[in-house]
Design a protein around this motif. Structure first.
Motif, PDB file in Angstrom:
ATOM      1  N   LYS A 230     -29.053  63.675  59.729  1.00 21.89           N
ATOM      2  CA  LYS A 230     -30.442  63.719  60.176  1.00 21.89           C
ATOM      3  C   LYS A 230     -30.977  62.311  60.375  1.00 21.89           C
ATOM      4  O   LYS A 230     -30.469  61.344  59.802  1.00 21.89           O
TER       5      LYS A 230
ATOM      6  N   ASN B 136     -38.588  69.948  68.293  1.00 21.68           N
ATOM      7  CA  ASN B 136     -38.429  70.312  66.885  1.00 21.68           C
ATOM      8  C   ASN B 136     -37.032  70.841  66.556  1.00 21.68           C
ATOM      9  O   ASN B 136     -36.713  71.061  65.391  1.00 21.68           O
ATOM     10  N   GLU B 137     -36.200  71.060  67.578  1.00 17.47           N
ATOM     11  CA  GLU B 137     -34.815  71.486  67.344  1.00 17.47           C
ATOM     12  C   GLU B 137     -33.907  70.308  67.026  1.00 17.47           C
ATOM     13  O   GLU B 137     -32.758  70.485  66.620  1.00 17.47           O
ATOM     14  N   LEU B 138     -34.402  69.085  67.239  1.00 13.60           N
ATOM     15  CA  LEU B 138     -33.602  67.895  66.952  1.00 13.60           C
ATOM     16  C   LEU B 138     -33.416  67.711  65.449  1.00 13.60           C
ATOM     17  O   LEU B 138     -34.267  68.135  64.649  1.00 13.60           O
TER      18      LEU B 138
ATOM     19  N   GLU C  29     -36.618  64.455  61.145  1.00 15.61           N
ATOM     20  CA  GLU C  29     -37.717  64.819  60.249  1.00 15.61           C
ATOM     21  C   GLU C  29     -38.745  63.686  60.240  1.00 15.61           C
ATOM     22  O   GLU C  29     -38.399  62.529  60.529  1.00 15.61           O
TER      23      GLU C  29
ATOM     24  N   LYS D 234     -33.296  64.628  72.753  1.00 16.35           N
ATOM     25  CA  LYS D 234     -33.564  66.020  73.138  1.00 16.35           C
ATOM     26  C   LYS D 234     -32.872  66.349  74.462  1.00 16.35           C
ATOM     27  O   LYS D 234     -32.221  67.392  74.610  1.00 16.35           O
TER      28      LYS D 234
ATOM     29  N   LYS E  59     -33.431  72.258  55.586  1.00 17.24           N
ATOM     30  CA  LYS E  59     -33.715  72.846  56.902  1.00 17.24           C
ATOM     31  C   LYS E  59     -32.439  73.011  57.711  1.00 17.24           C
ATOM     32  O   LYS E  59     -31.540  72.172  57.638  1.00 17.24           O
TER      33      LYS E  59
ATOM     34  N   LEU F 135     -31.711  70.320  74.598  1.00 17.18           N
ATOM     35  CA  LEU F 135     -32.627  71.165  73.830  1.00 17.18           C
ATOM     36  C   LEU F 135     -33.939  71.369  74.581  1.00 17.18           C
ATOM     37  O   LEU F 135     -34.355  70.526  75.376  1.00 17.18           O
ATOM     38  N   ASP F 136     -34.599  72.499  74.305  1.00 16.70           N
ATOM     39  CA  ASP F 136     -35.877  72.795  74.950  1.00 16.70           C
ATOM     40  C   ASP F 136     -37.065  72.327  74.115  1.00 16.70           C
ATOM     41  O   ASP F 136     -38.156  72.105  74.638  1.00 16.70           O
ATOM     42  N   ASP F 137     -36.862  72.196  72.820  1.00 13.40           N
ATOM     43  CA  ASP F 137     -37.964  71.917  71.901  1.00 13.40           C
ATOM     44  C   ASP F 137     -37.608  70.687  71.063  1.00 13.40           C
ATOM     45  O   ASP F 137     -36.527  70.617  70.462  1.00 13.40           O
TER      46      ASP F 137
END
Length: 555
Positions: free
Chosen positions: A402, A485-487, A490, A476, A555, A481-483
């Motif tokens: 992360k 927040n999917e990466l 944090e 992203k 997460k 990825l589309d969002d």
């Protein structure tokens, strides 16, 4: 004379400063700043009216940003300077008003008869005392509804941060009128008694959009003028030679000082948020830019005394100086403190004259030589892009689990040791992305690297949080990825003052969710407004290092 100020994280008792600011701001200065903000709203009323009729006053438009910037925590502590700001606001307000009225009558063929806010008309002679009295009437508690007051202040503090970043860009001659006009729009909307919670929430989110634009503008100004930051080792010791320590954020001030000190034998050092200047090619070419001394702004009283040379404050964050070194501290730009020597602004296109600072450094003579470590900086978005393939591969292989965005501000309270402990206990397969002075809590820890990628990637100043946003958006895209927040990213953000509020609003505008904010939530956020932020964006306060690590890593 009382005061009430809760715009920074160190608001007394977690409620607000009502006798003297924790920052050192006096009640007189606090109420004068309330007055200046109110009058700036009145000036903005006329600049927006003028815009509708094709009248533009560039000086007045920029002044709105400068006035807001001057009221950010730890910028200006001077009654005399605040009175000057107020009187200039009145002068510009009336000038723009008359320009608009002439244009209105010429086009409409009749007098202007709209009801005008008091802030757009008020005037009473008498100087500081009169301004202070009126300032007490028009401060935070002018709005009686707690939630409306909370949202208005959240918007205003965000606008202050946007104004600061925009003003920095304008200093380098990079402009965006849309940003200035939005600042004015936001200010004028806070004059309304009938504004709704929903309208204010929408304005606050719009402020996030313009915060992104302001940081992008400043990024373009800095990189176009000084080149893209390069990965650079910065020495943190000092040399046995006359020295000048430069703190704040203004790169042009630093450049002009470097030019004026060439060949003098003076070594120039950065401090605080000026550390990232060492990574810009057009600044690092000066051989007497000797490194960085000291750390975050709040340690000034110890570090400035210890430094021994002359000191130049270019923007925030100034701590009221001790008598023991006050005679060698100089201010410039919007910074103000009574009885310090102030370097005037540029006139007629000529650079500032830093000869008083240079003279003082030479008079003081050589400062002590000290051993120092080396910090690695310069991981702005351009540098990260160059190693993007390496970073992506490290994520795909599991070498990097992360990224943790630990950007923002530092402060003097002991509870901020949380960030040092958090960084130290973060598993070794995690990387910290940082910007701002929050990094001084952990950037001297030996955290190592992951396959040659340092575990602390320092993008620069607080405004360089934009670099972290660009990095996230590129990742992203790279991962398809589309969002956002999917990466595997944090957000554990430290805040102190209003520029950090602008950065937070920028992140919310970009759709980032699940941010932890500390060391405590803003005192100006009411329980109902906090519920909106929690429900819609998942913002929550830091707790303990152990609990927060478990929260993030599970997460």
């Amino acid at each position: 004379m009382g005061m009430f100020c809760y715009q920074c994280s160190e608001a007394a008792r977690g409620v607000g400063c009502d006798t003297i600011g924790v920052c050192g701001k006096t009640p007189e200065v606090a109420t004068l700043q309330d007055m200046l903000i109110w009058l700036t709203k009145g000036l903005s009323y006329w600049t927006l009216k003028a815009k509708e009729y094709g009248v533009k006053d560039d000086e007045a438009n920029l002044y709105v940003a400068e006035a807001l910037f001057s009221t950010i925590t730890n910028v200006n502590f001077s009654v005399e300077r605040m009175v000057e700001f107020i009187e200039r606001a009145i002068e510009l307000r009336d000038r723009v008003k008359h320009k608009f009225l002439d244009a209105y009558v010429a086009k409409e063929g009749k007098p202007f008869d709209e009801k005008v806010p008091e802030a757009a008309e008020w005037y009473k002679p008498g100087g500081a005392e009169v301004y202070e009295l009126k300032g007490m009437e028009v401060g935070v508690f002018l709005d009686k509804n707690e939630d409306i007051r909370s949202l208005k202040q959240l918007l205003i503090y965000g606008l202050k941060g946007i104004a600061a970043y925009t003003d920095h860009a304008y200093v380098l001659k990079y402009a965006n009128d849309d940003i200035l006009y939005f600042i004015q729009k936001g200010l004028v909307e806070t004059l309304r008694d009938d504004i709704t919670v929903d309208e204010l929430i929408n304005l606050t989110m719009e402020a996030g959009k313009y915060a992104v634009e302001a940081m992008a503008l400043l990024d373009k100004a800095n990189t176009s003028t000084y080149g893209n930051p390069e990965i650079t080792e910065v020495y943190t010791g000092t040399y046995n030679a006359p020295g000048i320590l430069v703190s704040g954020h203004d790169l042009l001030d630093l450049e002009e000082l470097l030019k004026q000190t060439e060949g003098t034998g003076i070594m120039v050092y950065t401090h605080g948020e000026m550390l990232p200047a060492n990574a810009y090619p057009e600044l690092k070419k000066y051989k007497h830019l000797a490194g960085n001394f000291g750390s975050a702004w709040w340690k000034q009283d110890k570090e400035f005394e210890e430094f021994g040379g002359a000191i130049l404050m270019t923007t925030n964050c100034l701590v009221p100086p001790k008598e023991s070194y006050k005679d060698r501290v100089f201010t410039t730009g919007l910074v103000g403190f009574d009885k310090l020597t102030h370097i005037p602004n540029r006139t007629d296109g000529k650079p500032k004259d830093f000869s008083p600072v240079i003279k003082k450094a030479l008079e003081l003579g050589p400062i002590p030589e000290r051993e120092g470590k080396k910090l690695v900086i310069g991981f702005a978005h351009e540098q990260v892009s160059q190693v993007a393939d390496k970073v992506i591969e490290a994520v795909k292989s599991g070498a990097i689990k992360k990224f943790f965005v630990m950007a923002g501000c530092d402060g003097r309270h002991k509870e901020r040791e949380y960030y040092t402990e958090f960084a130290a206990k973060l598993p070794k397969d995690n990387v910290i992305l940082t910007a701002g002075c929050a990094k001084y809590r952990y950037n001297k820890l030996d955290l190592g690297d992951i396959g040659g990628i340092p575990r602390v990637l320092d993008a620069g100043q607080c405004n360089d949080s934009y670099s972290l946003v660009v990095t996230a958006l590129k990742l992203k895209e790279a991962f398809g990825l589309d969002d956002i927040n999917e990466l595997p990213i944090e957000y554990n953000i430290a805040w102190y003052e209003q520029k950090a509020v602008a950065v937070l609003l920028a992140l919310l505008y970009l759709g980032v969710k699940g941010i932890k904010l500390g060391p405590k939530l803003p005192a100006f956020v009411s329980p109902n407004v906090l519920k909106v932020l929690v429900d819609n964006f998942g913002i929550n306060p830091i707790t303990t290092v152990e609990k927060d690590l478990e929260f993030f890593l599970s997460k």
